[in-house]
Design a protein around this motif. Sequence first.
Motif, short mmCIF file in Angstrom:
data_model
loop_
_atom_site.label_atom_id
_atom_site.label_comp_id
_atom_site.label_asym_id
_atom_site.label_seq_id
_atom_site.Cartn_x
_atom_site.Cartn_y
_atom_site.Cartn_z
N ASP A 105 56.98 33.05 1.89
CA ASP A 105 57.48 32.02 0.99
C ASP A 105 56.45 30.88 0.98
O ASP A 105 56.45 30.02 1.85
CB ASP A 105 58.85 31.52 1.47
CG ASP A 105 59.52 30.59 0.48
OD1 ASP A 105 58.81 29.90 -0.27
OD2 ASP A 105 60.76 30.55 0.46
N HIS A 106 55.55 30.89 -0.01
CA HIS A 106 54.45 29.92 -0.06
C HIS A 106 54.97 28.49 -0.18
O HIS A 106 54.41 27.56 0.42
CB HIS A 106 53.53 30.24 -1.23
CG HIS A 106 52.84 31.55 -1.14
ND1 HIS A 106 51.84 31.81 -0.21
CD2 HIS A 106 53.00 32.70 -1.84
CE1 HIS A 106 51.42 33.05 -0.36
NE2 HIS A 106 52.09 33.61 -1.34
N THR A 107 56.04 28.30 -0.94
CA THR A 107 56.58 26.96 -1.13
C THR A 107 57.15 26.41 0.18
O THR A 107 56.95 25.24 0.51
CB THR A 107 57.69 26.98 -2.21
OG1 THR A 107 57.13 27.48 -3.43
CG2 THR A 107 58.24 25.58 -2.44
N GLU A 108 57.82 27.26 0.94
CA GLU A 108 58.38 26.82 2.21
C GLU A 108 57.26 26.52 3.22
O GLU A 108 57.37 25.57 4.00
CB GLU A 108 59.31 27.91 2.78
CG GLU A 108 59.89 27.61 4.15
CD GLU A 108 60.80 26.38 4.20
OE1 GLU A 108 61.17 25.97 5.31
OE2 GLU A 108 61.13 25.82 3.12
N GLN A 129 59.97 34.41 5.68
CA GLN A 129 59.96 32.97 5.86
C GLN A 129 58.92 32.56 6.92
O GLN A 129 58.87 33.14 8.01
CB GLN A 129 61.34 32.47 6.29
CG GLN A 129 62.40 32.62 5.21
CD GLN A 129 62.02 31.89 3.93
OE1 GLN A 129 61.60 30.74 3.97
NE2 GLN A 129 62.18 32.56 2.80
N PRO A 130 58.07 31.57 6.62
CA PRO A 130 57.09 31.08 7.60
C PRO A 130 57.79 30.24 8.66
O PRO A 130 58.96 29.89 8.51
CB PRO A 130 56.16 30.22 6.75
CG PRO A 130 57.07 29.69 5.68
CD PRO A 130 58.03 30.80 5.37
N GLU A 131 57.06 29.93 9.72
CA GLU A 131 57.61 29.06 10.75
C GLU A 131 56.52 28.15 11.30
O GLU A 131 55.36 28.55 11.39
CB GLU A 131 58.25 29.87 11.89
CG GLU A 131 57.29 30.82 12.59
CD GLU A 131 57.98 31.64 13.66
OE1 GLU A 131 59.17 31.37 13.95
OE2 GLU A 131 57.35 32.56 14.21
N ILE A 132 56.90 26.93 11.65
CA ILE A 132 55.93 26.00 12.23
C ILE A 132 55.99 26.14 13.75
O ILE A 132 57.07 26.18 14.34
CB ILE A 132 56.20 24.55 11.78
CG1 ILE A 132 55.06 23.63 12.23
CG2 ILE A 132 57.55 24.04 12.25
CD1 ILE A 132 55.05 22.27 11.54
N VAL A 133 54.81 26.28 14.35
CA VAL A 133 54.69 26.44 15.80
C VAL A 133 54.03 25.18 16.33
O VAL A 133 52.83 24.94 16.11
CB VAL A 133 53.86 27.69 16.17
CG1 VAL A 133 53.80 27.85 17.69
CG2 VAL A 133 54.44 28.94 15.52
N TYR A 134 54.80 24.35 17.03
CA TYR A 134 54.28 23.07 17.51
C TYR A 134 53.48 23.25 18.79
O TYR A 134 53.93 23.91 19.74
CB TYR A 134 55.43 22.10 17.76
CG TYR A 134 56.09 21.61 16.50
CD1 TYR A 134 55.49 20.62 15.72
CD2 TYR A 134 57.30 22.14 16.08
CE1 TYR A 134 56.09 20.18 14.56
CE2 TYR A 134 57.91 21.70 14.91
CZ TYR A 134 57.29 20.72 14.16
OH TYR A 134 57.88 20.28 13.01
#
Length: 342
Positions: free
Chosen positions: A165-168, A327-332
Amino acid sequence: MVTVYDIAKSCGVSVSTVSYVLSGQGEKRRISPDTQARVRTAAAELGYVPRKRRRAAPAPVRTGPATPVIAVYWPRRDFEMCMPPLTQGLNNALSAAPIPVNISIRPYDQGYIGTLLQGHAPACDAMLFVAGQKADLAWLESHPPAVPSVLFNRDLPGYSSVSVDHTEAARLAAGHAVQCGGTDVTIVMNTVDYYGLTSRSEHMAEILRAHGWEPSGHTRYCANRVDDGYELGWDLVRTNSLTRVILCAYDMVGLGILSALYEAGVNVGGDVQVLAVSTGPQRLFARSCPPMTVVDLRTREIMERCLAMAIDHATGHLTEPRHLIVQPEIVYRMSAPQRPPV
């Protein structure tokens, strides 16, 4: 021949929006009825012919073993960071396949897939296209292959696809930048018009502008190479142009910037935050100095699902196009730590 790009230009919307509407996913994607009507009207007026109604050349009769052959086309250049997760995804899908499968790797120059395929009958049972540019997608749309085909991180009517999902992904990256930097953000875009990367970059800039960010003086362009990111990092230091957050559209550039800032003694993660959208192996970013925060596009999983889908097409278990969104996810990590909730 009219393509989705012509319709998108006529309506003033994105190619993805046109693809979703024409493939019947407009409601699911929450595209307004007004926009859907405009797209369908433009398609009719321009004489757009859906892929499934076009006449493809008959598939060649293959002789030899019954083991299905999947032709995988992936870019010849600027793809080094993606290779580990791509190959891991291939291995996982092959290991899980119920029958033996032969993989034929066919490198191509992005933008020239038509030159490679023109006049060549596909000696395979299914095709998998990785990271095509706009010219590649336009050619594939107007020249449907004679065998079932799957698109990696791209979407066209009539083709199966698995895409992030590029927008997400843009929302996650830009949302962190706004939260931690406000309008004091530098965005680093690519110098070449890669379809997915450009789409994410445009969405990120749009989100930043909606929060008062000014692109003038805060937009940099850099090739997808570590060395170019390193040079850009030093240039930001020398010209006293560092901002609170540096948001990179690609992970290799982020690694280069991190290296330059580390050498310059900049407190990364404290005075300056660096984060990037990532297609590469997460183990690498967990061991960078400092470990880099990324929006993970889950390349391994997308490739795994793409190949599994291609195998299902090749063996007759899948007869109609199928579309999956990951769905992408942010990895802090330390380079851009998560801000505690207020």
